[in-house]
Design a protein around this motif. Structure first.
Motif, PDB file in Angstrom:
ATOM      1  N   ARG A   8       0.857  -1.182   0.000  1.00 16.32           N
ATOM      2  CA  ARG A   8       0.000   0.000   0.000  1.00 16.32           C
ATOM      3  C   ARG A   8       0.896   1.236   0.000  1.00 16.32           C
ATOM      4  NH1 ARG A   8      -3.974   2.415   4.662  1.00 16.32           N
ATOM      5  NH2 ARG A   8      -4.675   4.212   3.431  1.00 16.32           N
ATOM      6  N   HIS A   9       0.449   2.290  -0.664  1.00 17.03           N
ATOM      7  CA  HIS A   9       1.216   3.536  -0.708  1.00 17.03           C
ATOM      8  C   HIS A   9       1.456   4.080   0.693  1.00 17.03           C
ATOM      9  CE1 HIS A   9      -2.244   6.051   0.360  1.00 17.03           C
ATOM     10  NE2 HIS A   9      -2.958   5.238  -0.404  1.00 17.03           N
ATOM     11  N   GLY A  10       2.451   4.945   0.814  1.00 21.36           N
ATOM     12  CA  GLY A  10       2.757   5.579   2.084  1.00 21.36           C
ATOM     13  C   GLY A  10       1.786   6.692   2.436  1.00 21.36           C
ATOM     14  N   LEU A  11       1.987   7.263   3.601  1.00 20.25           N
ATOM     15  CA  LEU A  11       1.096   8.303   4.112  1.00 20.25           C
ATOM     16  C   LEU A  11       1.110   9.564   3.258  1.00 20.25           C
ATOM     17  CD1 LEU A  11       1.891   7.977   7.910  1.00 20.25           C
ATOM     18  CD2 LEU A  11      -0.403   7.731   6.913  1.00 20.25           C
ATOM     19  N   THR A  12      -0.054  10.184   3.150  1.00 15.30           N
ATOM     20  CA  THR A  12      -0.193  11.507   2.569  1.00 15.30           C
ATOM     21  C   THR A  12      -0.768  12.434   3.643  1.00 15.30           C
ATOM     22  OG1 THR A  12      -2.505  11.360   1.829  1.00 15.30           O
ATOM     23  CG2 THR A  12      -0.836  10.337   0.412  1.00 15.30           C
ATOM     24  N   GLU A  30       6.212  13.852   4.095  1.00 17.22           N
ATOM     25  CA  GLU A  30       7.534  13.416   4.557  1.00 17.22           C
ATOM     26  C   GLU A  30       7.472  12.060   5.248  1.00 17.22           C
ATOM     27  OE1 GLU A  30       9.367  16.378   6.940  1.00 17.22           O
ATOM     28  OE2 GLU A  30       9.484  17.874   5.333  1.00 17.22           O
ATOM     29  N   ARG A  31       6.406  11.829   6.002  1.00 22.94           N
ATOM     30  CA  ARG A  31       6.261  10.540   6.675  1.00 22.94           C
ATOM     31  C   ARG A  31       6.130   9.415   5.652  1.00 22.94           C
ATOM     32  NH1 ARG A  31       0.883  11.279   9.644  1.00 22.94           N
ATOM     33  NH2 ARG A  31       0.460  12.115   7.553  1.00 22.94           N
ATOM     34  N   GLY A  32       5.331   9.669   4.622  1.00 26.19           N
ATOM     35  CA  GLY A  32       5.110   8.651   3.607  1.00 26.19           C
ATOM     36  C   GLY A  32       6.371   8.314   2.841  1.00 26.19           C
ATOM     37  N   ARG A  33       7.155   9.334   2.523  1.00 21.90           N
ATOM     38  CA  ARG A  33       8.418   9.074   1.819  1.00 21.90           C
ATOM     39  C   ARG A  33       9.380   8.291   2.709  1.00 21.90           C
ATOM     40  NH1 ARG A  33       9.306  10.845  -3.079  1.00 21.90           N
ATOM     41  NH2 ARG A  33       7.991  12.478  -3.990  1.00 21.90           N
ATOM     42  N   ALA A  34       9.402   8.610   3.989  1.00 21.84           N
ATOM     43  CA  ALA A  34      10.263   7.866   4.911  1.00 21.84           C
ATOM     44  C   ALA A  34       9.809   6.410   5.016  1.00 21.84           C
ATOM     45  CB  ALA A  34      10.260   8.526   6.286  1.00 21.84           C
TER      46      ALA A  34
END
Length: 248
Positions: A8-12, A30-34
């Protein structure tokens, strides 16, 4: 045996708050990319014969981080393939609305208890049964295309992954709301000629953060609908900034 890594994709910025659906231009924060980078590093040793992604920005950016994490560490993989068949459910008139508002809609309890009967309102609304059919068909088509010895990754969305998992377990779609797919979680299914095997579900790295008591700010999107409700779209999972009691 064909092995599929469902991510599943990261946070937005809107994950777990708005039902973004196919709204364009919503990328990872930034959280999602991390999250995506950490997952990419964790699965870097796994050879991949293909990477498939939903067309939506949040999935494509997740894949970018995963590919970047593999650079120089493993054999190169083909360029990511964009497949609309693993794209988000089309929520029609629900798209872009806050989850707390949608929980008051008469359709909400039907989505919870009888998703196979749900057709989202509006001209662009899709049925959850059609979403499951297209997503499972896409997986089967990629399995056939890549062959029985392939291992590949598919980056998709919470409800889509839950529908694929339900199919792999031989469950009716109405049971999919018992399944959880958190942001940037890893779910692994191995397909054999006789039956699929679910190897991992909602794997977010082996921590126990999801077992800790949640601060009051966690899970607010579900409170209006009750603690037994599944969050349509998948929810935000555990916020890494508040999982250990830190103030967010």
């Amino acid at each position: 045996m064909t092995t599929v890594l469902l991510v599943r994709h990261g946070l937005t910025a809107t994950t777990g708050q708005l039902l973004t659906g196919w709204t364009p231009g919503i990328g990872l924060d930034e959280r999602g990319r991390a999250q995506a980078k950490a997952l990419g590093e964790r699965i870097a040793p796994v050879p991949l014969d293909a990477i498939v992604t939903s067309p939506l920005d949040r999935c494509r950016q997740t894949v970018e981080e995963i590919v970047a994490a593999r650079a120089g560490r493993t054999a190169p993989v083909p360029d990511p393939a964009v497949d609309p068949m693993v794209g988000e459910c089309r929520y029609g008139d629900w798209t872009g609305k806050p989850l707390t508002e949608l929980q008051k809609d008469p359709l909400w309890p039907v989505v919870q208890a009888h998703p196979s009967a749900v057709v989202f309102p509006g001209a662009e609304g899709e049925s959850m049964l059609d979403m499951q059919h297209r997503a499972v068909s896409a997986i089967r088509e990629w399995n056939a295309r890549l062959g029985k010895d392939a291992t590949y990754l598919v980056c998709s969305h919470g409800d889509v992954i839950k529908a694929i998992v339900a199919d792999s377990l031989g469950l009716h779609l109405d049971q999919c709301q018992r399944i959880v797919a958190d942001p940037c979680s890893l779910t692994v299914i191995r397909y054999t000629p006789l039956r699929p095997f679910l190897l991992r579900l909602n794997d977010t790295g082996g921590t126990v953060d999801d077992l800790l008591p949640r601060p009051a700010t966690q899970g607010e999107g579900q409170e209006a609908g009750g603690e037994s409700d599944a969050v349509i779209g998948g929810g935000a999972g555990i916020d890494p900034d508040t999982a250990n009691g830190a103030e967010g």
